[in-house]
Write an enzyme that holds these catalytic residues in place. Structure first.
Site, PDB file in Angstrom:
ATOM      1  N   LYS B 225       0.877  -1.174   0.000  1.00 40.45           N
ATOM      2  CA  LYS B 225       0.000   0.000   0.000  1.00 40.45           C
ATOM      3  C   LYS B 225       0.912   1.220   0.000  1.00 40.45           C
ATOM      4  CE  LYS B 225      -3.828   2.020   2.665  1.00 40.45           C
ATOM      5  NZ  LYS B 225      -3.624   3.283   2.026  1.00 40.45           N
ATOM      6  N   ARG B 230      -4.220   8.088  -4.399  1.00 41.47           N
ATOM      7  CA  ARG B 230      -4.965   7.138  -5.210  1.00 41.47           C
ATOM      8  C   ARG B 230      -5.588   7.916  -6.368  1.00 41.47           C
ATOM      9  NH1 ARG B 230      -8.470   2.825  -3.880  1.00 41.47           N
ATOM     10  NH2 ARG B 230      -8.863   1.719  -5.835  1.00 41.47           N
ATOM     11  N   ARG B 245      -9.440  10.227  -6.066  1.00 38.56           N
ATOM     12  CA  ARG B 245     -10.449   9.184  -5.829  1.00 38.56           C
ATOM     13  C   ARG B 245     -11.809   9.769  -5.480  1.00 38.56           C
ATOM     14  NH1 ARG B 245     -11.719   7.797  -0.588  1.00 38.56           N
ATOM     15  NH2 ARG B 245     -10.269   8.431   1.041  1.00 38.56           N
ATOM     16  N   GLU B 270      -1.667   4.432  -7.988  1.00 35.79           N
ATOM     17  CA  GLU B 270      -1.176   5.381  -6.995  1.00 35.79           C
ATOM     18  C   GLU B 270      -0.278   6.393  -7.689  1.00 35.79           C
ATOM     19  OE1 GLU B 270      -2.254   4.531  -3.912  1.00 35.79           O
ATOM     20  OE2 GLU B 270      -1.356   6.135  -2.713  1.00 35.79           O
ATOM     21  N   LYS B 392      -7.279  -3.329   3.757  1.00 38.30           N
ATOM     22  CA  LYS B 392      -5.977  -2.682   3.984  1.00 38.30           C
ATOM     23  C   LYS B 392      -5.494  -3.092   5.374  1.00 38.30           C
ATOM     24  CE  LYS B 392      -8.311   1.612   5.228  1.00 38.30           C
ATOM     25  NZ  LYS B 392      -8.639   2.949   4.768  1.00 38.30           N
TER      26      LYS B 392
END
Lengths: 335, 524
Positions: B225, B230, B245, B270, B392
């Site tokens: 991550k 994002r 996002r 990303e 996550k």
């Protein structure tokens, strides 16, 4: 002109009248003081002798104790003090507030103290006093200050109370004058529910009621074990300093309101964390101040405290003689 | 009506709470007809393109009516040009309230030479609070504490719509947004007319070792991550856009990435600043954000790149319904065709069981990694935060024991409580402030901290109190960056108070040196 002494001299203690041997609203203890009104920055304890309206003397005794001065004299009619004649005239600012007229060899001086021409149900209305020298305050002396009708501001408060019946409305208002003014405005708008007050307002509200100001039902907001829900939908008045205290924690999700002339300026309101600013002022705004000078048409205008630069500029533009006294020790609005 | 808009601005300006701001906006949308409400929405979201009414034009106007010295003294006191003019403008004969659309049309239509005269006539006929609203509208930049997203959220709430759906169509709509309000009032969903529109993003839910133990490792894949932004990179029919996002178009700030989007489709990934193989700290990316133009120097010193996670559309085919494994295969093939300096693939992590993944997570190869993502092999690409598909598993927060130095009162539900805390660590014999936190504590802890502040105040600066440096708190945070703006030289990300360390004396709190050791290698 023969060499008459100036009728008033600005000194570190305050404005001094040499012919009468007294100070007006001195900020330090002096032998003889004439006091315009009971706010702490104008009315201090420890003078040798005090002359003021009966109500101002009462208020000083309430705040400082009965021995706040060695001797006192109620201002009634015209008094001879040394070489001058002195009289007190309503200023419309707070209960007991007066303008002081001083007539001597050098002409007539009027010291306004703090004043407003907007009707104020909590005290006697301001009246014009002709003079040669007008000594005026300038707290709101900028052309941006045109205070709205206080009744419209109270309507905003009542609309908010109706819109948020589950929240307490906490109104910041100074203990002497502003609090009672707000209460009277609420009553005049038809709000007859009990109004809750912080302990610091109790004595002065009681005094107003005793003086015939019908404040209606007031309840203490100081019940230590009061459940939060008890104050839902209520209007609570407190000195602004109380918002910082644990006192404020007892109310359900309060709407913080503040009644002050400064609330006209958004940044000022936000700085204080105010959610509902109420522009209610006990001072002359710009139109009232300039109108007063124009109507009284004094030979000279002296400016005591506030934003004197703007009003001096206005006098200059209108060919009026004016001078700043730059007195220190007076606050914009007393806490 | 400009009156209703003025009231709305006033309410928003003084309402600290998000929920109440939303309520005010919703009430406004309900009470205001088209096209005024849509124009207000455009003004709040920065979408109202008016002829530039410049500050100098307004200053010249007011100079004709008010003495220059008096104006200067007033502006000095008030501090905001539009507000000063609104308050100082001589009251004329108060006119009738005017619809917002008339005002907007007039400002758009009036030739530049006549603009001053038209504005003056309007100001004459408005009350001070309406003058303020009018001037804010005319000059743009409302700054009333409402983000574009919050305004869109209010429209969604008003119509009982999903924010993701509103954001999906948003870029195809334009003021006064009549089709949007029609939809909110049970009309049909507007068809997006935009090229390369934004599509709702798939989000993950948080997990931990305990929850993962219930899952079958074989059904899942894992990736790093990355701590960037994002984004959704869309390139369709020659139109190329980069969306955050939440659907904000951030293309203008990243021309280098846009230029590399040499494909037909929509990728999810990303956004990072990357120099060769080296991914830069989040701070570097932040300097690129929010710009309308990027200098050549900035492009060279802070090169942006995309690390792709997923593919939503490819060469005209919508792949979102396919299982993750099929999309992943398509993604791997797609990336082969792109410039690896700008667009590369997020690698899948090899792991046999959750312990192995935990080991990887505990020691990521780069500091810009904030944990691992775990995705079900069969998950379609779904809009929103749907449970059970993507997880996550964030790195444990960094912790430091710091000493409470200052406290400030909160607002709203916290009015009367000292709830905003500044804390510091030891730098030699002195405590240097390293951050601020205003959440993380329980209600009971807040009461205890409030009590401590009141009983231990040593100084006051307006609403701020300095306290005796005696209370130690454990501060958790997500990352640390160099910051020249902070006295300590470092800035924490998302600091919060994890617990109160009544067991620790202040002398045993952490040192600045110890904190500095938590900086990523690249920033040390």
């Amino acid at each position: 002109m023969p060499a008459t002494p100036p009728p008033l001299i600005p000194c570190p203690e305050g404005l001094y009248c040499p012919e009468g041997g007294f100070f007006v609203d001195p900020v330090r203890p002096v032998a003889r003081a004439l006091i315009t009104h009971g706010h702490a920055d104008h009315a201090r304890a420890g003078h040798g002798a005090v002359m003021a309206t009966r109500q101002t003397l009462d208020i000083m005794a309430l705040r400082y104790g009965a021995d706040f001065t060695q001797s006192r004299q109620v201002a009634e009619g015209i008094s001879q003090i040394g070489g001058v004649q002195v009289s007190f005239h309503p200023a419309g600012h707070v209960l007991g507030s007066a303008q002081i007229r001083i007539a001597g060899a050098g002409g007539t001086v009027v010291v306004t103290g703090d004043y407003t021409r907007t009707p104020n149900a909590a005290c006697a209305p301001w009246e014009p006093v002709p003079c040669d020298i007008l000594v005026t305050e300038a707290t709101f002396a900028l052309p941006v200050f045109r205070h709205p009708d206080p009744r419209d501001e109270i309507a905003k408060l009542l609309a908010s109370v109706a819109a948020f019946p589950d929240r307490a409305h906490l109104v910041g208002a100074y203990a002497l004058g502003k609090a009672q003014r707000v209460i009277m405005l609420l009553r005049q708008a038809g709000y007859d529910a009990p109004i809750y007050i912080h302990g610091a307002l109790q004595k002065l509200c009681d005094y107003h009621i005793a003086q015939g100001i019908p404040l209606g039902e007031l309840r203490p907001a100081t019940v230590a074990r009061g459940k939060k829900g008890d104050f839902a939908g209520a209007i609570i008045l407190a000195p602004p300093s109380a918002f910082a205290a644990t006192w404020a924690q007892r109310f359900p999700d309060p709407v913080i309101c503040f009644a002050s002339g400064w609330m006209m300026v958004r940044a000022r309101a936000r700085q204080r964390g105010v959610e509902l600013p109420l522009v209610i002022s006990d001072h002359v705004d710009w139109p009232q101040l300039t109108q007063t000078i124009a109507e009284l048409d004094p030979a000279e205008t002296w400016v005591t405290h506030g934003r004197e630069d703007a009003i001096l500029r206005w006098c200059e533009m209108h060919q009026r003689k004016a001078r700043p006294l730059r007195l220190v020790g007076y606050e914009d609005e007393p806490e | 009506m400009i009156g209703g808009f003025a009231e709305l601005l006033e309410r928003l300006a003084f309402t600290p709470r998000r929920t109440l701001k939303l309520a005010h906006l919703e009430a406004y949308f309900a009470a205001t007809p088209d096209p005024d409400r849509g124009l207000a929405l455009a003004a709040l979201t920065g979408g109202l393109d008016l002829r530039a009414v410049t500050p100098s034009l307004l200053r010249a106007l007011v100079a004709e009516r008010v003495d220059a010295d008096l104006f200067a003294l007033s502006y000095d006191f008030v501090g905001d040009l539009a507000e000063t003019i609104a308050l100082i403008w001589p009251d004329g004969a108060e006119g009738k309230d005017i619809p917002l659309h008339k005002v907007v049309e007039e400002l758009q239509r009036t030739p530049k030479a006549q603009l001053a005269q038209v504005i003056a006539a309007r100001l004459d006929a408005l009350t001070p609070s309406r003058r303020y609203a009018y001037l804010k509208l005319a000059t743009g930049g409302l700054r009333v504490g409402v983000s574009a997203r919050l305004a869109r959220q209010a429209v969604a709430d008003y119509g009982g719509l999903d924010l993701a759906e509103v954001e999906e169509v948003w870029h195809g709509l334009s003021p006064p947004y009549e089709s949007l309000f029609h939809w909110a009032e049970n009309g049909p969903k507007p068809v997006s007319a935009a090229f390369a529109p934004f599509r709702p993003v798939m989000l993950s839910t948080a997990t931990d070792a305990e929850a993962l133990a219930m899952l079958d490792t074989a059904e899942y894949v894992a990736e790093w991550k990355w701590d960037g932004i994002r984004v959704q990179a869309v390139s369709e029919g020659g139109t190329k856009r980069l969306y955050s996002r939440t659907g904000d178009d951030i293309s203008a700030a990243f021309p280098d990435v846009i230029a590399a989007m040499d494909f037909e489709g929509a990728l999810d990934g990303e956004l990072l600043v990357r120099r060769g193989d080296q991914v830069a700290p989040f701070n570097d990316l932040q300097t690129r954000l929010g710009r309308k133009q990027v200098s050549g120097r900035m492009l060279a010193s802070h090169p942006a790149a995309l690390r792709v996670y997923d593919v939503m559309l490819w060469q005209g085919r919508d792949l979102r319904a396919l299982p993750f494994s099929a999309r992943r295969a398509a993604l791997e093939a797609a990336v082969q065709t792109l410039d690896p300096a700008r667009i590369d693939l997020s690698a899948l992590l090899p792991f046999d069981d959750w312990h192995a993944l935990a080991t990887l997570r505990a020691a990521p190869p780069e500091p810009v990694i904030e944990g691992v993502m775990i995705k079900h092999r069969d998950s379609p690409y779904l809009a929103g935060r749907i449970k059970g598909h993507w997880f996550k598993w964030k790195r444990d927060p960094m912790l430091v024991d710091a000493v409470l130095l200052y406290a400030q009162r909160g607002h709203g539900k916290r009015s009367g409580y000292y709830s905003d805390f500044t804390f510091g660590v030891w730098d030699g014999p002195t405590l240097v402030p390293v951050g601020k936190a205003y959440f993380g504590f329980t209600d009971a802890e807040l009461k205890a901290l409030d009590r401590f502040v009141r009983d231990n105040t040593v100084d006051r600066f307006g609403p701020v109190r300095a306290v005796k440096p005696e209370k130690v708190v454990e501060v958790a945070f997500e990352g640390l960056n160099r910051s020249p703006r902070h006295k300590s030289g470092v800035a924490m990300r998302f600091p919060r108070i994890a617990r109160i360390r009544d067991d620790k004396p202040a002398s045993e709190a952490d040192t600045l040196d110890a904190l500095m050791r938590l900086l990523p290698d690249t920033a040390r």
